[in-house]
Each structure stands twice: as C-alpha cells, then as structure tokens.
Design a protein around this motif. Sequence first.
Motif, PDB file in Angstrom:
ATOM      1  N   ASN A 182       0.839  -1.200   0.000  1.00 43.48           N
ATOM      2  CA  ASN A 182       0.000   0.000   0.000  1.00 43.48           C
ATOM      3  C   ASN A 182       0.874   1.250   0.000  1.00 43.48           C
ATOM      4  OD1 ASN A 182      -2.298  -1.670   0.228  1.00 43.48           O
ATOM      5  ND2 ASN A 182      -2.195  -1.628   2.467  1.00 43.48           N
ATOM      6  N   SER A 183       0.254   2.375  -0.314  1.00 42.25           N
ATOM      7  CA  SER A 183       0.958   3.668  -0.319  1.00 42.25           C
ATOM      8  C   SER A 183       2.276   3.571  -1.075  1.00 42.25           C
ATOM      9  CB  SER A 183       1.209   4.128   1.126  1.00 42.25           C
ATOM     10  OG  SER A 183      -0.003   4.243   1.842  1.00 42.25           O
ATOM     11  N   LEU A 184       2.207   3.011  -2.253  1.00 43.26           N
ATOM     12  CA  LEU A 184       3.431   2.785  -3.029  1.00 43.26           C
ATOM     13  C   LEU A 184       4.089   4.087  -3.429  1.00 43.26           C
ATOM     14  CD1 LEU A 184       2.194  -0.259  -5.077  1.00 43.26           C
ATOM     15  CD2 LEU A 184       4.293  -0.211  -3.732  1.00 43.26           C
ATOM     16  N   LYS A 185       5.425   4.048  -3.467  1.00 45.73           N
ATOM     17  CA  LYS A 185       6.236   5.197  -3.815  1.00 45.73           C
ATOM     18  C   LYS A 185       7.077   4.862  -5.047  1.00 45.73           C
ATOM     19  CE  LYS A 185       6.798   6.250   1.111  1.00 45.73           C
ATOM     20  NZ  LYS A 185       7.785   6.453   2.199  1.00 45.73           N
ATOM     21  N   PRO A 186       7.509   5.853  -5.800  1.00 48.68           N
ATOM     22  CA  PRO A 186       8.378   5.575  -6.955  1.00 48.68           C
ATOM     23  C   PRO A 186       9.625   4.775  -6.578  1.00 48.68           C
ATOM     24  CG  PRO A 186       7.548   7.808  -7.085  1.00 48.68           C
ATOM     25  CD  PRO A 186       7.108   7.275  -5.745  1.00 48.68           C
ATOM     26  N   GLU A 187      10.136   4.986  -5.379  1.00 53.76           N
ATOM     27  CA  GLU A 187      11.330   4.248  -4.958  1.00 53.76           C
ATOM     28  C   GLU A 187      11.067   2.772  -4.666  1.00 53.76           C
ATOM     29  OE1 GLU A 187      10.184   7.145  -3.720  1.00 53.76           O
ATOM     30  OE2 GLU A 187      10.487   7.264  -1.530  1.00 53.76           O
ATOM     31  N   ASP A 188       9.794   2.364  -4.707  1.00 55.47           N
ATOM     32  CA  ASP A 188       9.463   0.939  -4.579  1.00 55.47           C
ATOM     33  C   ASP A 188       9.587   0.206  -5.913  1.00 55.47           C
ATOM     34  OD1 ASP A 188       6.835   1.908  -2.358  1.00 55.47           O
ATOM     35  OD2 ASP A 188       8.762   1.021  -1.803  1.00 55.47           O
ATOM     36  N   THR A 189       9.844   0.940  -6.987  1.00 61.29           N
ATOM     37  CA  THR A 189      10.006   0.332  -8.298  1.00 61.29           C
ATOM     38  C   THR A 189      11.181  -0.640  -8.302  1.00 61.29           C
ATOM     39  OG1 THR A 189       9.036   2.210  -9.469  1.00 61.29           O
ATOM     40  CG2 THR A 189      10.521   0.785 -10.725  1.00 61.29           C
ATOM     41  N   ALA A 190      10.900  -1.885  -8.674  1.00 63.67           N
ATOM     42  CA  ALA A 190      11.920  -2.935  -8.651  1.00 63.67           C
ATOM     43  C   ALA A 190      11.311  -4.224  -9.175  1.00 63.67           C
ATOM     44  CB  ALA A 190      12.444  -3.152  -7.229  1.00 63.67           C
ATOM     45  N   VAL A 191      12.179  -5.197  -9.391  1.00 66.52           N
ATOM     46  CA  VAL A 191      11.723  -6.569  -9.597  1.00 66.52           C
ATOM     47  C   VAL A 191      11.638  -7.219  -8.217  1.00 66.52           C
ATOM     48  CG1 VAL A 191      12.214  -8.804 -10.646  1.00 66.52           C
ATOM     49  CG2 VAL A 191      12.775  -6.694 -11.876  1.00 66.52           C
ATOM     50  N   TYR A 192      10.493  -7.790  -7.929  1.00 67.07           N
ATOM     51  CA  TYR A 192      10.255  -8.419  -6.628  1.00 67.07           C
ATOM     52  C   TYR A 192      10.378  -9.929  -6.760  1.00 67.07           C
ATOM     53  CZ  TYR A 192       8.848  -4.020  -4.553  1.00 67.07           C
ATOM     54  OH  TYR A 192       8.847  -2.744  -4.047  1.00 67.07           O
ATOM     55  N   PHE A 193      11.161 -10.518  -5.841  1.00 67.45           N
ATOM     56  CA  PHE A 193      11.420 -11.948  -5.846  1.00 67.45           C
ATOM     57  C   PHE A 193      10.909 -12.582  -4.561  1.00 67.45           C
ATOM     58  CE2 PHE A 193      14.323 -12.000  -9.437  1.00 67.45           C
ATOM     59  CZ  PHE A 193      14.851 -10.709  -9.440  1.00 67.45           C
ATOM     60  N   CYS A 194      10.312 -13.767  -4.684  1.00 67.01           N
ATOM     61  CA  CYS A 194      10.016 -14.510  -3.472  1.00 67.01           C
ATOM     62  C   CYS A 194      11.077 -15.590  -3.286  1.00 67.01           C
ATOM     63  CB  CYS A 194       8.623 -15.129  -3.505  1.00 67.01           C
ATOM     64  SG  CYS A 194       8.359 -16.425  -4.714  1.00 67.01           S
ATOM     65  N   ALA A 195      11.248 -15.995  -2.044  1.00 67.91           N
ATOM     66  CA  ALA A 195      12.291 -16.953  -1.709  1.00 67.91           C
ATOM     67  C   ALA A 195      11.807 -17.897  -0.622  1.00 67.91           C
ATOM     68  CB  ALA A 195      13.546 -16.217  -1.241  1.00 67.91           C
ATOM     69  N   LEU A 196      12.387 -19.079  -0.612  1.00 65.12           N
ATOM     70  CA  LEU A 196      11.998 -20.121   0.341  1.00 65.12           C
ATOM     71  C   LEU A 196      13.236 -20.672   1.037  1.00 65.12           C
ATOM     72  CD1 LEU A 196       9.482 -22.970  -0.251  1.00 65.12           C
ATOM     73  CD2 LEU A 196      11.785 -23.536   0.493  1.00 65.12           C
ATOM     74  N   ALA A 197      13.154 -20.785   2.358  1.00 62.64           N
ATOM     75  CA  ALA A 197      14.224 -21.379   3.164  1.00 62.64           C
ATOM     76  C   ALA A 197      13.731 -22.734   3.647  1.00 62.64           C
ATOM     77  CB  ALA A 197      14.571 -20.466   4.332  1.00 62.64           C
ATOM     78  N   GLN A 198      14.277 -23.767   3.071  1.00 68.34           N
ATOM     79  CA  GLN A 198      13.788 -25.118   3.287  1.00 68.34           C
ATOM     80  C   GLN A 198      13.979 -25.586   4.715  1.00 68.34           C
ATOM     81  OE1 GLN A 198      15.278 -27.586   0.198  1.00 68.34           O
ATOM     82  NE2 GLN A 198      14.348 -29.449   0.958  1.00 68.34           N
ATOM     83  N   ASN A 199      12.888 -26.104   5.307  1.00 65.36           N
ATOM     84  CA  ASN A 199      12.923 -26.698   6.651  1.00 65.36           C
ATOM     85  C   ASN A 199      13.423 -25.743   7.731  1.00 65.36           C
ATOM     86  OD1 ASN A 199      11.931 -29.228   5.813  1.00 65.36           O
ATOM     87  ND2 ASN A 199      13.983 -29.866   5.193  1.00 65.36           N
ATOM     88  N   LYS A 200      13.203 -24.456   7.556  1.00 63.67           N
ATOM     89  CA  LYS A 200      13.572 -23.463   8.553  1.00 63.67           C
ATOM     90  C   LYS A 200      12.342 -22.792   9.121  1.00 63.67           C
ATOM     91  CE  LYS A 200      18.165 -22.310   6.814  1.00 63.67           C
ATOM     92  NZ  LYS A 200      19.012 -21.256   6.205  1.00 63.67           N
ATOM     93  N   TYR A 201      12.370 -22.505  10.424  1.00 65.86           N
ATOM     94  CA  TYR A 201      11.259 -21.795  11.044  1.00 65.86           C
ATOM     95  C   TYR A 201      11.136 -20.379  10.471  1.00 65.86           C
ATOM     96  CZ  TYR A 201       8.677 -19.050  14.421  1.00 65.86           C
ATOM     97  OH  TYR A 201       7.777 -18.189  15.004  1.00 65.86           O
ATOM     98  N   TYR A 202      12.314 -19.705  10.325  1.00 60.93           N
ATOM     99  CA  TYR A 202      12.308 -18.298   9.916  1.00 60.93           C
ATOM    100  C   TYR A 202      13.557 -18.008   9.111  1.00 60.93           C
ATOM    101  CZ  TYR A 202      12.246 -13.216  10.416  1.00 60.93           C
ATOM    102  OH  TYR A 202      12.241 -11.877  10.175  1.00 60.93           O
ATOM    103  N   GLY A 203      13.417 -17.332   7.985  1.00 60.29           N
ATOM    104  CA  GLY A 203      14.548 -17.113   7.110  1.00 60.29           C
ATOM    105  C   GLY A 203      15.310 -15.838   7.350  1.00 60.29           C
ATOM    106  N   GLY A 204      14.634 -14.791   7.816  1.00 61.37           N
ATOM    107  CA  GLY A 204      15.324 -13.548   8.080  1.00 61.37           C
ATOM    108  C   GLY A 204      15.606 -12.725   6.844  1.00 61.37           C
ATOM    109  N   SER A 205      16.555 -11.804   6.977  1.00 60.50           N
ATOM    110  CA  SER A 205      16.797 -10.793   5.948  1.00 60.50           C
ATOM    111  C   SER A 205      18.013 -11.048   5.069  1.00 60.50           C
ATOM    112  CB  SER A 205      16.934  -9.423   6.608  1.00 60.50           C
ATOM    113  OG  SER A 205      18.040  -9.426   7.501  1.00 60.50           O
ATOM    114  N   TYR A 206      18.687 -12.167   5.260  1.00 56.07           N
ATOM    115  CA  TYR A 206      19.885 -12.440   4.455  1.00 56.07           C
ATOM    116  C   TYR A 206      19.538 -13.400   3.324  1.00 56.07           C
ATOM    117  CZ  TYR A 206      22.447 -10.225   8.223  1.00 56.07           C
ATOM    118  OH  TYR A 206      22.895  -9.334   9.146  1.00 56.07           O
TER     119      TYR A 206
END
Length: 125
Positions: A84-108
């Motif tokens: 929501n409330s998108l800004k021009p600086e949000d322009t990008a290619v967005y990727f989803c990612a999966l961390a196999q068998n992990k509770y939480y993947g974090g920001s790395y």
Amino acid sequence: QVQLVEAGGGLVQAGGSLRLSCAASGRTVSNDAMGWFRQAPGKEREFVAAISRGSRTTSYASSVKGRFTVSRDNAKNTMYLQMNSLKPEDTAVYFCALAQNKYYGGSYDQDYDYWGQGTQVTVSS
C-alpha cells in the motif's frame, strides 16, 4: 523440483496498491520459511519482508514497514505481499524466496534455498 512463481506485479501510480503472490510447487511449504526481496535497476538485491513457517513471526525492511504486509496460506502453498501507499522508490523486480525446513529465514538472501523468477513493480510519480 521446487518452483516459485510470482504474480501480481504491474504499473501503478504513487499512492496506489498492489498485491503480489508467490505460488510454490514441487513441495509443501508449511515447514519452510519464506521471504520477499527486491532489486531496482543498478542496485543490489535487498530484503523486503520475511515470514515464519506458521506466520507467527514477520519482519520488514524499514523502508516498507507500515506500508507492506506479508502473509501466507499454507493450505494454498502461497505467500502474499500486500503493498500500500506505493512510492516511486518501490520500483523494482520483486522476488520470493523459500528457506527449506527453517522456522524463519530472516533478511539475508544467503539463508534462502529457492527463488522465483521475479515480477516487475513500477510506481509512477
């Protein structure tokens, strides 16, 4: 073979909203952490949001906190990103990612095992 397919990107005016989805196949993702990253032209890929396997834990980049919401539906093997409330600086290619068998993947991004092909989000001013 695990496949992640993003959808929902497009062109939107500043202040508008988009909802991205990430559908997984080849694996039931209920035991996996998932996340969203983005890459703008000429910039490195950066963290956007992460969600734990049971949705109890979420985290966001400071630049999107309060505007973006990550969620998942394990019954549908799908993760979402409400923007929501998108800004021009949000322009990008967005990727989803999966961390196999992990509770939480974090920001790395190194902590994630599988990636989608990306979906373009363009926010006009």
